[in-house]
Design a protein around this motif. Structure first.
Motif, PDB file in Angstrom:
ATOM      1  N   VAL A   1      35.716  34.098  34.514  1.00 46.04           N
ATOM      2  CA  VAL A   1      35.010  34.132  35.791  1.00 46.04           C
ATOM      3  C   VAL A   1      35.875  33.441  36.836  1.00 46.04           C
ATOM      4  O   VAL A   1      36.308  32.303  36.628  1.00 46.04           O
ATOM      5  CB  VAL A   1      33.647  33.414  35.697  1.00 46.04           C
ATOM      6  CG1 VAL A   1      32.913  33.474  37.025  1.00 46.04           C
ATOM      7  CG2 VAL A   1      32.795  34.009  34.578  1.00 46.04           C
ATOM      8  N   ALA A   2      36.127  34.101  37.957  1.00 40.23           N
ATOM      9  CA  ALA A   2      36.909  33.515  39.043  1.00 40.23           C
ATOM     10  C   ALA A   2      35.994  33.194  40.223  1.00 40.23           C
ATOM     11  O   ALA A   2      35.336  34.089  40.759  1.00 40.23           O
ATOM     12  CB  ALA A   2      38.014  34.461  39.490  1.00 40.23           C
ATOM     13  N   THR A   3      35.945  31.907  40.630  1.00 38.60           N
ATOM     14  CA  THR A   3      35.174  31.517  41.809  1.00 38.60           C
ATOM     15  C   THR A   3      36.096  31.208  42.988  1.00 38.60           C
ATOM     16  O   THR A   3      35.653  30.668  43.997  1.00 38.60           O
ATOM     17  CB  THR A   3      34.280  30.292  41.514  1.00 38.60           C
ATOM     18  OG1 THR A   3      35.109  29.163  41.201  1.00 38.60           O
ATOM     19  CG2 THR A   3      33.328  30.575  40.368  1.00 38.60           C
ATOM     20  N   HIS A   4      37.370  31.527  42.848  1.00 32.65           N
ATOM     21  CA  HIS A   4      38.327  31.494  43.956  1.00 32.65           C
ATOM     22  C   HIS A   4      39.245  32.694  43.776  1.00 32.65           C
ATOM     23  O   HIS A   4      39.574  33.078  42.649  1.00 32.65           O
ATOM     24  CB  HIS A   4      39.129  30.188  43.954  1.00 32.65           C
ATOM     25  CG  HIS A   4      39.913  29.954  45.214  1.00 32.65           C
ATOM     26  ND1 HIS A   4      41.080  30.628  45.494  1.00 32.65           N
ATOM     27  CD2 HIS A   4      39.692  29.129  46.265  1.00 32.65           C
ATOM     28  CE1 HIS A   4      41.544  30.218  46.670  1.00 32.65           C
ATOM     29  NE2 HIS A   4      40.729  29.311  47.163  1.00 32.65           N
ATOM     30  N   ALA A   5      39.681  33.278  44.880  1.00 29.79           N
ATOM     31  CA  ALA A   5      40.402  34.553  44.790  1.00 29.79           C
ATOM     32  C   ALA A   5      41.902  34.413  44.566  1.00 29.79           C
ATOM     33  O   ALA A   5      42.565  35.408  44.261  1.00 29.79           O
ATOM     34  CB  ALA A   5      40.167  35.359  46.067  1.00 29.79           C
ATOM     35  N   TYR A   6      42.457  33.201  44.697  1.00 29.95           N
ATOM     36  CA  TYR A   6      43.913  33.067  44.693  1.00 29.95           C
ATOM     37  C   TYR A   6      44.541  33.661  43.431  1.00 29.95           C
ATOM     38  O   TYR A   6      45.513  34.412  43.497  1.00 29.95           O
ATOM     39  CB  TYR A   6      44.290  31.588  44.827  1.00 29.95           C
ATOM     40  CG  TYR A   6      45.691  31.346  45.365  1.00 29.95           C
ATOM     41  CD1 TYR A   6      45.881  30.706  46.575  1.00 29.95           C
ATOM     42  CD2 TYR A   6      46.818  31.751  44.660  1.00 29.95           C
ATOM     43  CE1 TYR A   6      47.158  30.479  47.080  1.00 29.95           C
ATOM     44  CE2 TYR A   6      48.089  31.537  45.154  1.00 29.95           C
ATOM     45  CZ  TYR A   6      48.256  30.901  46.363  1.00 29.95           C
ATOM     46  OH  TYR A   6      49.514  30.695  46.853  1.00 29.95           O
TER      47      TYR A   6
ATOM     48  N   VAL B   1      35.274  38.660  35.801  1.00 27.17           N
ATOM     49  CA  VAL B   1      34.174  38.601  36.760  1.00 27.17           C
ATOM     50  C   VAL B   1      34.653  37.963  38.061  1.00 27.17           C
ATOM     51  O   VAL B   1      35.245  36.881  38.047  1.00 27.17           O
ATOM     52  CB  VAL B   1      32.987  37.792  36.202  1.00 27.17           C
ATOM     53  CG1 VAL B   1      31.786  37.873  37.150  1.00 27.17           C
ATOM     54  CG2 VAL B   1      32.602  38.278  34.808  1.00 27.17           C
ATOM     55  N   SER B   2      34.384  38.625  39.167  1.00 28.06           N
ATOM     56  CA  SER B   2      34.701  38.115  40.499  1.00 28.06           C
ATOM     57  C   SER B   2      33.420  37.559  41.134  1.00 28.06           C
ATOM     58  O   SER B   2      32.419  38.267  41.239  1.00 28.06           O
ATOM     59  CB  SER B   2      35.263  39.256  41.356  1.00 28.06           C
ATOM     60  OG  SER B   2      35.407  38.868  42.705  1.00 28.06           O
ATOM     61  N   VAL B   3      33.467  36.278  41.544  1.00 30.04           N
ATOM     62  CA  VAL B   3      32.291  35.642  42.148  1.00 30.04           C
ATOM     63  C   VAL B   3      32.678  35.091  43.526  1.00 30.04           C
ATOM     64  O   VAL B   3      33.032  33.911  43.662  1.00 30.04           O
ATOM     65  CB  VAL B   3      31.730  34.508  41.262  1.00 30.04           C
ATOM     66  CG1 VAL B   3      30.450  33.941  41.862  1.00 30.04           C
ATOM     67  CG2 VAL B   3      31.467  35.000  39.847  1.00 30.04           C
TER      68      VAL B   3
END
Length: 375
Positions: free
Chosen positions: A110-115, A134-136
């Motif tokens: 799960v990624a909570t930052h896009a970098y 998962v993109s959050v």
């Protein structure tokens, strides 16, 4: 052993992204009943500490010295998106594969930052053991940083963002879930209590209209200007100021308040780990519109006055909340006084709370966790 969850985030651009990851870690652990592994890691901290520090210095420098230029760079999002999706992503994916993914062997990332999101998407194709990516997005806005063909699921704050993913980026509807921005489960529990309860818990006076002023972890957003402006109001206020890690601002305001004879009560705090108590006690929350801060205020039904939003995603958050009538933007400190004067009338304050209701997602972390445990 149950599923293995890896939550990849960043904290050099503010604490909100990490708070979202910690919220999901807590909710996943609780929902999994101790049968799984969940770990929060910094993407750049793992892949390249030097690049992390360079990115931090660049971001802080742009906000301090060239905010309008930063806004133009942010709005040139397709150029940045291409950079993060190709040359930089390819380089970062090599390190993330070897130092993180092959070590942790996750089932769900799960990624909570896009970098590092595109780098994770590239790394996914190299792994012998597949994982669900998962993109959050942690704001009320979608840009290309958050989108990649290898992403399996998108979790967004509102149906409007889901529509953008479909129409602008061609994401399949069955890959999108509208659960809200994840806030820690304690905010859901805190929202079940009324404001008088939290005022008693914190030793605050129950009667005066209570204003919370915060500028995030760094104490930004013209806080000192706001405090001095509110101090000129005639009717008594209870003014809570949380300066985060900005110790210079804390000491300056504490000294100023101690020398001032006033009908108002000032409560000065530095970094406050139990921020939900103070948001819960406040009748109004003056803040810059970080995605997590706004989601927390919505969860606790505390009307928002947005002041000095940072360029980039905070301007986008501000526009979204204003469009839905869920916040007020003050462009000058005098407008904050005017709004507070209006909200002193109980019916006006209750109307402001009602306007927030359609955007409230206090159970977001639990709902996301339930979904992630099923995928």
């Amino acid at each position: 052993m149950g599923k293995r969850f890896l939550l990849v985030t960043e904290e050099w651009a503010g604490s909100g992204h990490r708070m979202a990851a910690l919220a999901l870690e807590e909710a996943v652990r609780y929902g999994g009943g101790g049968t799984l592994s969940a770990k929060v890691v910094g993407g750049l901290e793992t892949a390249s500490p030097a690049l992390r520090e360079l990115s931090r210095l660049f971001y802080m420098g742009m906000l301090r010295h060239a905010p309008l230029l930063w806004q133009r760079l942010y709005e040139g999002e397709r150029l940045w998106g291409a950079t993060l999706k190709r040359p930089l992503a390819w380089w970062l994916s090599q390190t993330l594969t070897e130092q993180l993914l092959r070590v942790e062997q996750p089932d769900v990332v799960v990624a909570t930052h896009a970098y590092c999101l595109s780098a994770l998407a590239m790394a996914k194709k190299k792994m012998d053991k597949p994982f669900h990516l998962v993109s959050v997005p942690t704001d009320y806005h979608i840009n290309p940083f958050w989108v990649h063909p290898e992403i399996d699921s998108y979790i967004v704050a509102h149906q409007q963002l889901a529509d953008v993913l479909e129409s602008d980026f061609g994401v399949r509807p069955d890959a999108i879930r509208v659960f809200g921005i994840p806030v820690r489960p304690v905010f859901h529990e805190a929202g079940k209590r009324d404001k008088s309860y939290w005022k008693r818990q914190l030793g605050l006076s129950p009667e005066p209209f209570t204003v919370l002023i915060s500028g995030g972890e760094g104490g930004r957003g013209g806080m000192e200007q706001v405090v001095r402006e509110l101090a000129e109001m005639e009717e008594p206020l209870q003014i809570i100021v949380i300066t985060g890690n900005n110790s210079a601002l804390y000491h300056r305001l504490t000294e100023w308040a101690s020398r001032r004879a006033s009908q108002h009560r000032f409560v000065m705090k530095g970094y406050e780990p139990q921020i939900w108590q103070w948001i819960g006690a406040a009748d109004a929350y003056v803040s810059k519109p970080g995605g997590i801060s706004c989601a927390e205020a919505l969860a606790l039904k505390t009307p928002l006055i947005l002041y000095q939003p940072l360029p980039g995603q905070e301007w986008k958050n501000c526009a979204f909340l204003l469009k839905h009538g869920a916040a007020v933007l003050a462009e000058r400190p005098e407008e904050i006084r005017e709004t507070i004067g209006r909200w002193r009338v109980r019916e006006e304050w209750e109307h402001a709370v009602e306007q927030m209701e359609p955007l409230r997602r206090p159970e977001s972390a639990r709902q996301i966790a339930e979904y992630l445990l099923r995928v």
